[in-house]
Design an enzyme around this catalytic site. Structure first.
Site, PDB file in Angstrom:
ATOM      1  N   ASP A  90      -2.575   8.701   8.587  1.00  0.00           N
ATOM      2  CA  ASP A  90      -1.785   7.734   7.815  1.00  0.00           C
ATOM      3  C   ASP A  90      -0.400   8.304   7.547  1.00  0.00           C
ATOM      4  O   ASP A  90       0.601   7.586   7.576  1.00  0.00           O
ATOM      5  CB  ASP A  90      -2.498   7.374   6.514  1.00  0.00           C
ATOM      6  CG  ASP A  90      -3.692   6.468   6.809  1.00  0.00           C
ATOM      7  OD1 ASP A  90      -4.775   7.006   7.091  1.00  0.00           O
ATOM      8  OD2 ASP A  90      -3.526   5.237   6.809  1.00  0.00           O
TER       9      ASP A  90
ATOM     10  N   ARG B 125       0.876  -1.190   0.000  1.00  0.00           N
ATOM     11  CA  ARG B 125       0.000   0.000   0.000  1.00  0.00           C
ATOM     12  C   ARG B 125       0.906   1.231   0.000  1.00  0.00           C
ATOM     13  O   ARG B 125       1.886   1.270   0.738  1.00  0.00           O
ATOM     14  CB  ARG B 125      -0.932   0.020   1.223  1.00  0.00           C
ATOM     15  CG  ARG B 125      -2.050  -1.019   1.148  1.00  0.00           C
ATOM     16  CD  ARG B 125      -3.053  -0.844   2.276  1.00  0.00           C
ATOM     17  NE  ARG B 125      -3.998   0.234   2.023  1.00  0.00           N
ATOM     18  CZ  ARG B 125      -4.860   0.682   2.944  1.00  0.00           C
ATOM     19  NH1 ARG B 125      -4.865   0.182   4.163  1.00  0.00           N
ATOM     20  NH2 ARG B 125      -5.710   1.641   2.644  1.00  0.00           N
TER      21      ARG B 125
ATOM     22  N   CYS C 175     -13.537   6.957  10.532  1.00  0.00           N
ATOM     23  CA  CYS C 175     -12.877   5.697  10.185  1.00  0.00           C
ATOM     24  C   CYS C 175     -12.563   4.890  11.441  1.00  0.00           C
ATOM     25  O   CYS C 175     -13.381   4.847  12.379  1.00  0.00           O
ATOM     26  CB  CYS C 175     -11.638   5.964   9.332  1.00  0.00           C
ATOM     27  SG  CYS C 175     -11.026   4.469   8.520  1.00  0.00           S
TER      28      CYS C 175
ATOM     29  N   ASN D  88      -5.148  11.406   5.669  1.00  0.00           N
ATOM     30  CA  ASN D  88      -5.917  10.406   6.430  1.00  0.00           C
ATOM     31  C   ASN D  88      -7.098   9.948   5.585  1.00  0.00           C
ATOM     32  O   ASN D  88      -7.296  10.427   4.455  1.00  0.00           O
ATOM     33  CB  ASN D  88      -6.384  11.012   7.759  1.00  0.00           C
ATOM     34  CG  ASN D  88      -6.891   9.968   8.736  1.00  0.00           C
ATOM     35  OD1 ASN D  88      -6.241   8.945   8.958  1.00  0.00           O
ATOM     36  ND2 ASN D  88      -8.063  10.186   9.309  1.00  0.00           N
TER      37      ASN D  88
HETATM   38  P1  RI2 Z   1      -4.163   4.053  13.374  1.00  0.00           P
HETATM   39  C1  RI2 Z   1      -6.513   3.959   8.592  1.00  0.00           C
HETATM   40  O1  RI2 Z   1      -6.318   3.644   7.238  1.00  0.00           O
HETATM   41  C2  RI2 Z   1      -7.401   5.172   8.770  1.00  0.00           C
HETATM   42  O2  RI2 Z   1      -7.210   6.144   7.770  1.00  0.00           O
HETATM   43  C3  RI2 Z   1      -6.941   5.648  10.124  1.00  0.00           C
HETATM   44  O3  RI2 Z   1      -7.308   6.981  10.411  1.00  0.00           O
HETATM   45  C4  RI2 Z   1      -5.441   5.493   9.974  1.00  0.00           C
HETATM   46  O4  RI2 Z   1      -5.283   4.274   9.250  1.00  0.00           O
HETATM   47  C5  RI2 Z   1      -4.656   5.477  11.240  1.00  0.00           C
HETATM   48  O5  RI2 Z   1      -4.955   4.351  12.015  1.00  0.00           O
HETATM   49  P2  RI2 Z   1      -6.826   2.253   6.574  1.00  0.00           P
HETATM   50  O6  RI2 Z   1      -5.724   1.235   6.769  1.00  0.00           O
HETATM   51  O7  RI2 Z   1      -2.722   3.874  13.046  1.00  0.00           O
HETATM   52  O8  RI2 Z   1      -8.129   1.826   7.201  1.00  0.00           O
HETATM   53  O9  RI2 Z   1      -4.391   5.219  14.307  1.00  0.00           O
HETATM   54  O10 RI2 Z   1      -6.999   2.564   5.110  1.00  0.00           O
HETATM   55  O11 RI2 Z   1      -4.806   2.772  13.878  1.00  0.00           O
END
Ligand code: RI2
Length: 312
Positions: free
Chosen positions: A196, A61, A127, A206
């Site tokens: 992110d 990713r 999210c 984000n």
């Molecule tokens: P933590 C997630 O991305 C969301 O965008 C969330 O705000 C961010 O990661 C940070 O998450 P995805 O993997 O590191 O769902 O705080 O696309 O858990």
């Protein structure tokens, strides 16, 4: 040889492992596993294979710099290792250090962020961010009476994970569709979101829709707070590189077969929120202003970064 690393990369790509912090720890853990089971030959071969493992993980990713920084932290001492064994040992050691540091940072952010929550606050989150949810759960654990609105976060609907996690912790939580954000902002006291990636100019990358929360919060004079570990600060942005915004498959949004043939779908996963909409960036190093991100990055990377790097 690369099966486990490929498996982790595929789980990250398919969102079986998700969340910027979690994918970073999964990446570090896969590097550790690879190093522990490595039975290669010369130092040169070992370095090459470790590089391949790193690249497989980083291709999964593109947006969350946490993954890049996590995997890169594991590789820190490989270049100076005098033997293959010492190279793999350093990866194991650095992976363990990163995973521990990353988890501790989330706990520290929870403690610091919870101080910004007052008794009776209505909180809005977007999210599913472990850093933001850590703050909310810590405020609840401190017996502050809070209510939380959580966005659904189409198309993956990570909001369902958020409401389950908060409900399991005993928090009063209400699920809303993403388009209800501006309406609900009138009843909100404070916003907490995750990150992110954070750019050197303080901009936040984000989950798609975050910038809409920020605009609505600005309009309603509601405090907008980003909860993030500092390893989500992006070194490449210091040198003018832009953060790549991941676009995912159209089928995540709608069944293309069910739509008229000439309809297209655009599915960006993240957006960028300019620094001017951010009141505070809550990190394991304390509460920062977006304007201080540059200084923290340079301090962490060391002044040498400007001499070493080819900026052409
Ligand atoms: P933590 C997630 O991305 C969301 O965008 C969330 O705000 C961010 O990661 C940070 O998450 P995805 O993997 O590191 O769902 O705080 O696309 O858990």
């Amino acid at each position: 040889m690369f099966d486990t690393v490929k498996g982790t990369a595929s789980d990250i790509r398919e969102m079986k492992i998700r969340g910027a912090g979690r994918i970073a720890r999964a990446g570090a853990s896969a590097m550790k596993d690879f190093a522990e089971n490595y039975r290669g030959g010369s130092l040169e071969e070992c370095r090459k294979d470790l590089d391949t493992a790193k690249d497989i993980l980083l291709e999964s990713r593109p947006t969350a710099v946490s993954l890049w920084n996590g995997v890169q932290a594991c590789m820190r001492d490989v270049g100076n290792a005098p033997s293959g064994k010492e190279a793999t040992d350093s990866v194991i050691r650095n992976a363990e250090t990163f995973i521990k540091m990353s988890s501790n940072a989330v706990d520290m952010i929870a403690k610091i962020g919870a101080k910004r929550v007052s008794n009776g606050d209505v909180i809005l989150t977007h999210c599913n961010s472990s850093a933001a949810l850590g703050v909310i759960k810590e405020a609840h654990a401190q017996s502050k009476e809070i209510k939380v609105f959580a966005t659904e976060s189409r198309p993956w609907r990570q909001g369902l994970l958020t409401v389950k996690e908060l409900s399991d912790a005993g928090v009063d939580v209400t699920l809303i569709v993403d388009s209800a954000v501006r309406s609900v902002m009138k009843r909100t006291d404070i916003v907490f979101v995750g990150a992110d990636t954070v750019a050197s100019n303080g901009a936040l990358i984000n989950k798609i829709g975050t910038s809409q929360l920020a605009l609505a919060a600005d309009e309603a004079r509601v405090s907008f707070n980003v909860c993030t570990e500092t390893y989500k600060f992006s070194p490449i942005t210091l040198f003018g590189d832009m953060v790549t915004i991941e676009e995912r498959d159209c089928g995540e949004v709608a069944d293309m077969e069910a739509l008229p043939k000439n309809v297209k779908i655009y599915n960006p996963v993240f957006d960028s929120t300019p620094a001017k909409y951010i009141d505070a960036i809550i990190t394991e190093l304390g509460v920062l202003s977006p304007g201080s991100v540059y200084d923290v990055m340079v301090r962490q990377l060391g002044d040498g970064i400007f001499k070493e790097r080819d900026c052409q």
